[in-house]
Motif scaffolding. Structure first.
Motif, PDB file in Angstrom:
ATOM      1  N   TRP A  69      60.304  50.894  23.444  1.00  0.00           N
ATOM      2  CA  TRP A  69      60.927  50.909  22.123  1.00  0.00           C
ATOM      3  C   TRP A  69      59.941  50.687  20.980  1.00  0.00           C
ATOM      4  O   TRP A  69      60.066  51.305  19.922  1.00  0.00           O
ATOM      5  CB  TRP A  69      62.083  49.907  22.057  1.00  0.00           C
ATOM      6  CG  TRP A  69      63.245  50.448  22.835  1.00  0.00           C
ATOM      7  CD1 TRP A  69      63.708  50.003  24.036  1.00  0.00           C
ATOM      8  CD2 TRP A  69      64.048  51.573  22.483  1.00  0.00           C
ATOM      9  NE1 TRP A  69      64.753  50.794  24.448  1.00  0.00           N
ATOM     10  CE2 TRP A  69      64.981  51.760  23.517  1.00  0.00           C
ATOM     11  CE3 TRP A  69      64.074  52.453  21.407  1.00  0.00           C
ATOM     12  CZ2 TRP A  69      65.928  52.778  23.500  1.00  0.00           C
ATOM     13  CZ3 TRP A  69      65.019  53.469  21.383  1.00  0.00           C
ATOM     14  CH2 TRP A  69      65.934  53.623  22.420  1.00  0.00           C
TER      15      TRP A  69
ATOM     16  N   GLU B  22      69.504  43.974  24.668  1.00  0.00           N
ATOM     17  CA  GLU B  22      68.883  44.222  25.980  1.00  0.00           C
ATOM     18  C   GLU B  22      68.284  42.946  26.565  1.00  0.00           C
ATOM     19  O   GLU B  22      68.503  42.610  27.730  1.00  0.00           O
ATOM     20  CB  GLU B  22      67.780  45.282  25.829  1.00  0.00           C
ATOM     21  CG  GLU B  22      66.990  45.554  27.083  1.00  0.00           C
ATOM     22  CD  GLU B  22      67.510  46.709  27.909  1.00  0.00           C
ATOM     23  OE1 GLU B  22      67.006  46.888  29.024  1.00  0.00           O
ATOM     24  OE2 GLU B  22      68.404  47.425  27.441  1.00  0.00           O
ATOM     25  N   THR B  23      67.543  42.211  25.763  1.00  0.00           N
ATOM     26  CA  THR B  23      66.897  40.994  26.244  1.00  0.00           C
ATOM     27  C   THR B  23      67.947  39.927  26.552  1.00  0.00           C
ATOM     28  O   THR B  23      67.837  39.222  27.563  1.00  0.00           O
ATOM     29  CB  THR B  23      65.858  40.495  25.227  1.00  0.00           C
ATOM     30  OG1 THR B  23      64.981  41.580  24.895  1.00  0.00           O
ATOM     31  CG2 THR B  23      65.032  39.350  25.784  1.00  0.00           C
TER      32      THR B  23
ATOM     33  N   GLU C  96      60.088  46.756  26.265  1.00  0.00           N
ATOM     34  CA  GLU C  96      59.359  46.447  25.022  1.00  0.00           C
ATOM     35  C   GLU C  96      58.372  47.570  24.691  1.00  0.00           C
ATOM     36  O   GLU C  96      58.301  48.029  23.553  1.00  0.00           O
ATOM     37  CB  GLU C  96      58.591  45.125  25.162  1.00  0.00           C
ATOM     38  CG  GLU C  96      59.445  43.895  25.192  1.00  0.00           C
ATOM     39  CD  GLU C  96      59.681  43.274  23.830  1.00  0.00           C
ATOM     40  OE1 GLU C  96      58.985  43.624  22.855  1.00  0.00           O
ATOM     41  OE2 GLU C  96      60.577  42.407  23.746  1.00  0.00           O
TER      42      GLU C  96
ATOM     43  N   SER D 208      54.475  44.218  20.443  1.00  0.00           N
ATOM     44  CA  SER D 208      55.709  44.605  19.747  1.00  0.00           C
ATOM     45  C   SER D 208      55.793  43.923  18.387  1.00  0.00           C
ATOM     46  O   SER D 208      56.173  44.558  17.394  1.00  0.00           O
ATOM     47  CB  SER D 208      56.930  44.249  20.596  1.00  0.00           C
ATOM     48  OG  SER D 208      56.928  44.952  21.819  1.00  0.00           O
TER      49      SER D 208
ATOM     50  N   MET E 168      67.040  45.482  21.020  1.00  0.00           N
ATOM     51  CA  MET E 168      66.236  44.587  21.850  1.00  0.00           C
ATOM     52  C   MET E 168      66.870  43.198  21.969  1.00  0.00           C
ATOM     53  O   MET E 168      66.723  42.540  23.006  1.00  0.00           O
ATOM     54  CB  MET E 168      64.811  44.499  21.311  1.00  0.00           C
ATOM     55  CG  MET E 168      64.016  45.767  21.544  1.00  0.00           C
ATOM     56  SD  MET E 168      63.916  46.261  23.293  1.00  0.00           S
ATOM     57  CE  MET E 168      63.086  44.844  23.989  1.00  0.00           C
TER      58      MET E 168
END
Length: 171
Positions: free
Chosen positions: A72, A150-151, A69, A117, A147
């Motif tokens: 990015w 990825e998450t 986090e 973020s 994200m």
């Protein structure tokens, strides 16, 4: 099996909305899934490896996602200095430092980073771009999509780890 339903504060993404609203809602749902899957474990289990890699622990994934986090949103989109604990000498530094942090610290760090973020995201449009590597431009849209990927991938890892730790399953 541990019942984690009491800690589930996730909000389901809406079935309609504009692109930004849906991307943000899905990312927030996945962020909530990370916290939900990580809650209710003992310190020992949070730090215990049940997979072949000693780095793939609940603690390690929480720390990794916190620093993803940060990279990015703070570094790539905002141009802030990279403060991450990884380096050429310690490429897995964000996983390694997790061994010295409590579950509460890891969850708070992750939640705080997610909030930062969101604050950065609020000031940008989906098509806003910033200079990135090799002369390329990076958009908020790309970062949000990345994200979510990825998450979501790491939420899957947490599903497996959590089931192996205490039998807890579910979304």
């Amino acid at each position: 099996m541990t019942d984690t339903s009491a800690q589930d504060t996730r909000v389901d993404p809406p079935f309609h909305g504009d692109e930004r609203e849906l991307l943000s809602a899905f990312l927030d749902y996945l962020r909530g899934t990370i916290a939900h899957k990580s809650a209710g474990l003992s310190e020992e289990d949070t730090h215990r490896s049940v997979l072949p890699s000693p780095l793939m622990t609940v603690a390690g994934l929480l720390s990794h996602l916190r620093w993803v986090e940060a990279y990015w949103f703070e570094v790539a989109l905002s141009g802030q200095p990279d403060r991450a604990p990884y380096s050429a000498e310690h490429p897995d530094g964000e996983f390694e430092i997790a061994a010295n942090l409590t579950t509460a610290e890891l969850l708070a760090d992750y939640a705080g980073q997610c909030e930062r973020s969101r604050e950065i995201t609020a000031g940008l449009g989906l098509d806003d771009t910033v200079a990135f590597r090799d002369g390329k431009r990076l958009s908020l849209r790309w970062v949000l999509i990345h994200m979510v990927e990825e998450t979501g991938r790491h939420a899957g890892h947490l599903d497996v780890i959590r089931e192996l730790l205490d039998g807890a399953t579910g979304e």
